[in-house]
Design an enzyme around this catalytic site. Structure first.
Site, mmCIF file in Angstrom:
data_model
loop_
_atom_site.group_PDB
_atom_site.id
_atom_site.type_symbol
_atom_site.label_atom_id
_atom_site.label_comp_id
_atom_site.label_asym_id
_atom_site.label_seq_id
_atom_site.Cartn_x
_atom_site.Cartn_y
_atom_site.Cartn_z
ATOM 1 C CB CYS A 329 -0.903 0.014 1.224
ATOM 2 S SG CYS A 329 -1.576 -1.587 1.596
HETATM 3 N N1 PMP Z 1 -4.620 -4.060 7.655
HETATM 4 C C1 PMP Z 1 -3.538 -4.842 7.473
HETATM 5 C C2 PMP Z 1 -2.829 -5.395 8.672
HETATM 6 C C3 PMP Z 1 -3.097 -5.150 6.185
HETATM 7 O O1 PMP Z 1 -2.005 -5.929 6.018
HETATM 8 C C4 PMP Z 1 -3.810 -4.632 5.077
HETATM 9 C C5 PMP Z 1 -3.335 -4.937 3.677
HETATM 10 N N2 PMP Z 1 -3.652 -6.247 3.298
HETATM 11 C C6 PMP Z 1 -4.947 -3.813 5.308
HETATM 12 C C7 PMP Z 1 -5.306 -3.547 6.612
HETATM 13 C C8 PMP Z 1 -5.735 -3.193 4.185
HETATM 14 O O2 PMP Z 1 -6.320 -4.135 3.351
HETATM 15 P P1 PMP Z 1 -7.096 -3.669 2.025
HETATM 16 O O3 PMP Z 1 -6.124 -2.876 1.213
HETATM 17 O O4 PMP Z 1 -7.481 -4.965 1.391
HETATM 18 O O5 PMP Z 1 -8.268 -2.859 2.426
#
Ligand code: PMP
Length: 394
Positions: A329
């Protein structure tokens, strides 16, 4: 030199769908298009599928009942809903939110946003392994604290937090505990009852279900303010027509995870430990980030002095190996990961880090292949680096 070999070790960024989840989803894309809110037979069929998926997800975390599960668009939405939903609903009780300095950005930025709404957020320190400092938690927990939000397992360094102890401390002051289990769900067993979790974020793709689906578990009796207002789906807490194929795939993935997590966890732990040893033992000035045992089964995060993690990743990519410098991200920013800085690494140490996240399709040969590549990659990069001490260049 490049190769046609492909070794995927970036499962925390994205996972393939389990073929059994695809199979379960197909009818809801081809022939069962009813809306779960409709009264006719098409609607009833859809409602039944929705209920079954809810039951499977609730069983995975030992929730008291299936209605405690609210389906969302993913972990980011679930984290936003938990933090903002509790804060807005209970603002008459207090204005203090505690979280840690190793949270995912969806938690960090939700907590920061609430400071613009009159809330106070404290980012608790962690130790060198990434464990939340429990004395700080105890000290910062005042009568004004309404929510504590802590990650179950860190997606970058794999550290598993002591959730049960955090819960016991949190509940002494009657605050609620939200746990972000996106990186942990389906990898390690989670029990909301015995671990004392009030709200839990879940993510479908992290357990080989489809992307764009997640859930928030909200313990019975806890009220949250919705973020989306509309037709009143999901008990009024998340309006909008349900993503039924996605939810059905998520339910199937949860069922599979429940049945296979232990065997797969043991297999991945063996591969993980072999990879860690093989990446560190033959190479001087190499280190493990995070804890050696209290970590996610598939997580390997290492660092090498005097070289950039990005350069290692490019060299690996040329040899067909997909790894990562940290959280997908935030991979586009040049800033070092806040998680690596929070565990006490210097900027250059954080920049020298890279992460392999292993999953279902990885086999031992691939681990051996990566282990075989690394000494030469590091040697070559160190020879080019002005930071490398002379004796290492010999
Ligand atoms: N929390 C954690 C601990 C993550 O590792 C992630 C990314 N997989 C997220 C939140 C956010 O996930 P997403 O981008 O699928 O909303």
């Amino acid at each position: 030199m490049s190769t046609s070999k492909r070794v995927y070790m970036d499962y925390s960024a994205g996972r393939p769908l389990d073929p059994r989840a695809i199979e379960a989803m197909l009818p809801y894309m081809e022939s069962r298009w009813g809306n779960p809110s409709s009264l006719h037979v098409f609607g009833q069929e859809a409602r039944q599928a929705l209920d079954e998926a809810r039951a499977k997800v609730s069983q995975l975390i030992n929730a008291e009942k299936k209605e405690s599960i609210i389906f969302t668009s993913g972990a980011t939405e679930s984290n936003n809903l938990a933090i903002k939903g509790v804060a807005y609903r209970y603002r008459d009780r207090g204005n203090r939110i505690l979280t840690s300095s190793v949270e995912h950005m969806s938690v960090v930025n939700s907590c920061k946003f609430m400071t613009t709404k009159g809330f106070e957020t404290v980012f608790l320190p962690v130790n060198q392994y990434g464990f939340v400092n429990l004395e700080s938690l105890e000290k910062e927990l005042t009568d004004q604290t309404i929510l504590v939000s802590i990650v179950y397992a860190n997606g970058e360094i794999g550290t598993l937090e002591p959730i049960k102890e955090i819960s016991q401390i949190t509940h002494k002051k009657n605050a609620y505990l939200h746990v972000d289990a996106a990186a942990a769900n389906g990898q390690v067993p989670i029990d909301v009852k015995s671990e004392g979790i009030d709200l839990l974020t879940l993510s479908s793709n992290d357990m080989y279900g489809p992307k764009g689906v997640g859930a928030l578990y909200v313990k019975e009796g806890i009220r949250i303010e919705p973020l989306l207002h509309g037709g009143g789906q999901e008990r009024g807490l998340r309006s909008g027509t349900e993503n039924l194929p996605g939810i059905v795939g998520f339910g199937k993935a949860a069922e599979i995870a429940q049945n296979e997590m232990q065997t797969e966890g043991e297999r991945l732990t063996r591969l993980r430990d072999k990879l860690i040893k093989g990446l560190l033992d033959p190479i001087p000035y190499s280190f493990l980030n995070g804890h050696s045992t209290k970590r996610l089964p598939g997580n390997v995060s290492v660092r090498y002095n005097f070289v950039e993690g990005e350069s290692i990743l490019l060299s690996l990519d040329m040899m067909g190996v997909a790894a990562s410098s940290g959280s997908a991200c935030t991979a586009k920013t040049l800033e070092p990961s806040h998680v690596l800085l929070a565990i006490g690494l210097k900027h250059e140490e954080a920049h020298g880090s890279l992460m392999f996240s292993l999953g279902k399709q990885n086999v031992e040969d691939e681990v051996d292949y990566v282990i075989g590549l690394m000494p030469n990659i590091i040697k070559r990069l160190r020879e080019m680096s002005p930071l490398t001490p002379k004796e290492l260049k010999k």
